[in-house]
Design a protein around this motif. Sequence first.
Motif, short mmCIF file in Angstrom:
data_model
loop_
_atom_site.label_atom_id
_atom_site.label_comp_id
_atom_site.label_asym_id
_atom_site.label_seq_id
_atom_site.Cartn_x
_atom_site.Cartn_y
_atom_site.Cartn_z
N ALA A 1 9.55 31.27 -10.03
CA ALA A 1 8.15 31.61 -9.83
C ALA A 1 7.83 31.83 -8.35
CB ALA A 1 7.26 30.52 -10.40
N LEU A 2 8.58 31.15 -7.47
CA LEU A 2 8.25 31.23 -6.04
C LEU A 2 9.07 32.27 -5.29
CD1 LEU A 2 7.89 27.44 -5.16
CD2 LEU A 2 6.10 29.06 -5.76
N ALA A 3 10.05 32.87 -5.97
CA ALA A 3 11.00 33.73 -5.26
C ALA A 3 10.32 34.87 -4.51
CB ALA A 3 12.04 34.28 -6.24
N ASN A 4 9.28 35.45 -5.10
CA ASN A 4 8.62 36.57 -4.43
C ASN A 4 7.55 36.14 -3.44
OD1 ASN A 4 9.87 39.00 -5.17
ND2 ASN A 4 8.98 38.88 -7.22
N GLY A 5 7.52 34.84 -3.12
CA GLY A 5 6.56 34.34 -2.14
C GLY A 5 5.11 34.49 -2.53
N PRO A 6 4.74 34.07 -3.75
CA PRO A 6 3.35 34.21 -4.17
C PRO A 6 2.44 33.25 -3.43
CG PRO A 6 4.52 32.86 -5.76
CD PRO A 6 5.53 33.32 -4.74
N HIS A 7 1.14 33.53 -3.44
CA HIS A 7 0.17 32.61 -2.84
C HIS A 7 -0.39 31.66 -3.87
CE1 HIS A 7 -0.59 36.01 0.28
NE2 HIS A 7 0.54 35.37 0.48
N ILE A 8 -0.15 32.00 -5.14
CA ILE A 8 -0.73 31.22 -6.23
C ILE A 8 0.38 30.86 -7.21
CG2 ILE A 8 -2.32 31.33 -8.19
CD1 ILE A 8 -3.86 33.50 -6.52
N LEU A 9 0.36 29.61 -7.66
CA LEU A 9 1.31 29.20 -8.71
C LEU A 9 0.51 28.65 -9.89
CD1 LEU A 9 4.25 28.63 -9.65
CD2 LEU A 9 4.01 26.36 -8.64
N LEU A 10 0.76 29.23 -11.05
CA LEU A 10 0.10 28.76 -12.27
C LEU A 10 1.08 27.87 -13.03
CD1 LEU A 10 -1.33 32.22 -13.46
CD2 LEU A 10 -2.39 30.56 -11.90
N CYS A 11 0.61 26.73 -13.52
CA CYS A 11 1.48 25.84 -14.27
C CYS A 11 0.90 25.63 -15.66
CB CYS A 11 1.61 24.48 -13.58
SG CYS A 11 2.10 24.60 -11.86
N ASP A 12 1.62 26.14 -16.65
CA ASP A 12 1.14 26.07 -18.02
C ASP A 12 1.80 24.89 -18.72
OD1 ASP A 12 0.30 26.50 -20.57
OD2 ASP A 12 1.31 28.41 -20.86
N GLU A 13 1.13 23.75 -18.72
CA GLU A 13 1.67 22.53 -19.32
C GLU A 13 3.10 22.28 -18.83
OE1 GLU A 13 0.18 20.38 -21.23
OE2 GLU A 13 -1.43 21.35 -22.34
N ALA A 14 3.29 22.43 -17.54
CA ALA A 14 4.65 22.47 -16.99
C ALA A 14 5.43 21.18 -17.18
CB ALA A 14 4.59 22.82 -15.50
N THR A 15 4.75 20.08 -17.41
CA THR A 15 5.49 18.82 -17.55
C THR A 15 5.37 18.24 -18.96
OG1 THR A 15 3.56 17.61 -16.73
CG2 THR A 15 5.24 18.21 -15.12
N SER A 16 4.74 18.99 -19.85
CA SER A 16 4.47 18.42 -21.18
C SER A 16 5.74 18.21 -22.01
CB SER A 16 3.50 19.30 -21.95
OG SER A 16 2.28 19.37 -21.26
N ALA A 17 6.80 18.95 -21.68
CA ALA A 17 8.02 18.80 -22.47
C ALA A 17 9.00 17.84 -21.79
CB ALA A 17 8.66 20.16 -22.69
N LEU A 18 8.54 17.15 -20.75
CA LEU A 18 9.46 16.32 -19.97
C LEU A 18 9.14 14.82 -20.15
CD1 LEU A 18 9.33 18.40 -16.68
CD2 LEU A 18 11.02 18.56 -18.50
N ASP A 19 10.15 13.99 -19.92
CA ASP A 19 9.89 12.55 -20.04
C ASP A 19 9.12 12.08 -18.80
OD1 ASP A 19 11.76 11.64 -17.91
OD2 ASP A 19 13.26 12.49 -19.25
N PRO A 20 8.51 10.90 -18.87
CA PRO A 20 7.61 10.45 -17.79
C PRO A 20 8.25 10.46 -16.40
CG PRO A 20 7.42 9.00 -19.68
CD PRO A 20 8.54 9.93 -19.98
N GLU A 21 9.49 10.04 -16.33
CA GLU A 21 10.15 9.97 -15.02
C GLU A 21 10.36 11.37 -14.42
OE1 GLU A 21 14.30 8.14 -13.52
OE2 GLU A 21 13.40 7.21 -15.28
N THR A 22 10.85 12.27 -15.28
CA THR A 22 11.07 13.65 -14.83
C THR A 22 9.73 14.30 -14.49
OG1 THR A 22 12.78 13.66 -16.51
CG2 THR A 22 12.34 15.72 -15.40
N THR A 23 8.71 13.99 -15.27
CA THR A 23 7.37 14.51 -14.99
C THR A 23 6.96 14.15 -13.56
OG1 THR A 23 6.67 14.38 -17.28
CG2 THR A 23 4.94 14.32 -15.63
N GLN A 24 7.16 12.89 -13.20
CA GLN A 24 6.79 12.47 -11.85
C GLN A 24 7.56 13.25 -10.79
OE1 GLN A 24 4.22 10.79 -10.87
NE2 GLN A 24 3.70 10.64 -13.04
N SER A 25 8.85 13.47 -11.02
CA SER A 25 9.63 14.16 -9.99
C SER A 25 9.19 15.62 -9.86
CB SER A 25 11.14 14.05 -10.27
OG SER A 25 11.53 14.99 -11.22
N ILE A 26 8.84 16.25 -10.99
CA ILE A 26 8.35 17.63 -10.94
C ILE A 26 6.98 17.66 -10.23
CG2 ILE A 26 7.51 19.58 -12.33
CD1 ILE A 26 10.52 19.44 -12.29
#
Lengths: 366, 234
Positions: free
Chosen positions: A184-209
């Motif tokens: 998502a960041l490769a093209n150097g955007p100014h805006i990042l949209l996160c669509d439930e980006a951590t909903s499929a992850l366990d709590p620990e991984t969620t924190q690291s993301i």
Amino acid sequence: MLRTSRFCNRLVTGARLTFLPLTVQASRTVIEIRGVGKTYHTPTGAFQALRGVDLEIAKGEIFGIIGRSGAGKSTLLRMINLLERPSTGRVLVEGTDVTDLDGELLRRLRQRVGIIFQHFNLLNSKTVQENVRLPLRVAGELERPAQDRRVAEMLELVGLARHAVKYPLQLSGGERQRVGIARALANGPHILLCDEATSALDPETTQSILQLLLQINQRLALTIVLITHGMDVIRAVADRVAILDHGTVVESGKVVEVFLNPRNSVTRALLAESGIESEAEVTTDAGDGSQVLRITYHGPLAERPLLTAMSRESGLDFAILQASVGRLKGVPYGRLTIKTPPLEQDGLQRLLQALDAQGIRHEVLR
Amino acid sequence: MPGSSLQAIQSFEYWPEIGEGTVDTLIMTALSLMFTVLMGLPIGVALFLTSWRQRSERPLIARIQGWTYKTLSLLVNVLRSLPFLILLILLIPASRWLVGTSLGVAGSIPPLVIAAAPFFARLVENLLREVDHGVFEACRALGATTRQTVLWALLPETLTGLLAAITVTAIALIGYSAMSGVIGGGGLGDLAVRYGYQRFNTPVMVTTVAILVVLVQVVQVLGDRLVARLSHRR
């Protein structure tokens, strides 16, 4: 007269120039959503996913949109890069009305707005580095060696440099989301949209993301808009939050303020679900004139000895029935439920006035 | 006795014909497979891109997509519902015009391709439909054009599925190519018809059938191995 006012003006502008440029820039709106509505026509009739949504998202902030499933948050997020087109209203990105963009201009907009997904949406047939290269190939601005450097830089940023030639399915969920972020960041955007980006992850991984998102938000001055159904995510990273229910924004504001003084029942319910606001069991009236108050405060106030000062000045002793103190993105806050000794009506009034004078919010629970 | 059966195999007088027939079958299958993929792949992609889920938000384009899909789909269905034997006969003039003859290896390639390409196109369409919609959405969000999405994302994602589909099609073509022997196509089928069926030469028929079984088996195993090597699901 004229001269004086001009002088004053200059003083003011001068002061702004020296004192406020950061704030002025930080509050510049990058995304503006004006009266946006979305109606889906289904065989069973029209369904209004969104109605009259207004939002302004400032440069460099992390803006959270929270709501239950079906509240319309995913639709709202997708309007920022026009994966969904609004039925009514306008969407402005970096000052440009993008609502009607099409073809090449629309593709250019999308290259400037990164997005990460709940289920990552990576190409399983390509290596990690080829996944990150894809947006660069699409944009077609860099030659192969420059692409290689950029890909390496991105993988370094998300901490996946040693996984460059692995395939997504060989990685863990958290690592896959990191690939998503790098892409998502490769093209150097100014805006990042996160669509439930951590909903499929366990709590620990969620924190690291979430920590990674905070880090890139600060390092790249990136504006992040995230949607979630978990208050924990909002609490961990967001600066401001909007609560969406049945397609409308029912409450919005700074996270610390919304958390401490939720006004809407949906907000309260969401807070209660994530255990942030546990509804205090208000003890039954002792009948002796004692009062139960909830006081909330944040910012510099929270670092002052409020309760002991109150106690000393009023000569009253308080019992703390419930307390929650901590920090939200660096802002200290406190939320206390306290019980006063038996008080006359004017004694209570004096106490409340003292709280008002300090700027402490209060609510008499009993 | 082993010695005498070896002698019987050595003295079997039809080996040259059978060898030639095997080579012909291989050439027919390989060439028709190549043309089938070249024709069927774009048709399959076109079917997918005009299918219901990929309709444009602009009404005019959506309508054009709708008509394209209906036309292509009808054509594919018609060609697939024709019995191959009928197709062979129907295409005799077309083969003469295209490759100069309706006989032999060259003559049987046009009907083989016309029979197999619609089948392969449907396989491709179904494979593309099964690609996770998220991949498609990610490409849209990256600002990719349709061409980029198909070439850089969708086809690579279906690569193993495509190889499996090519394997299935190759086997179907081996079967069809044997049938083309009926109208004078070359290969093992031709041999089986002329010697086995018309002259009651059972050993030739059994041998050709055995070779066909081996060919199908070899193609399937090779296809499976390639798929296994290229899949990154671990």
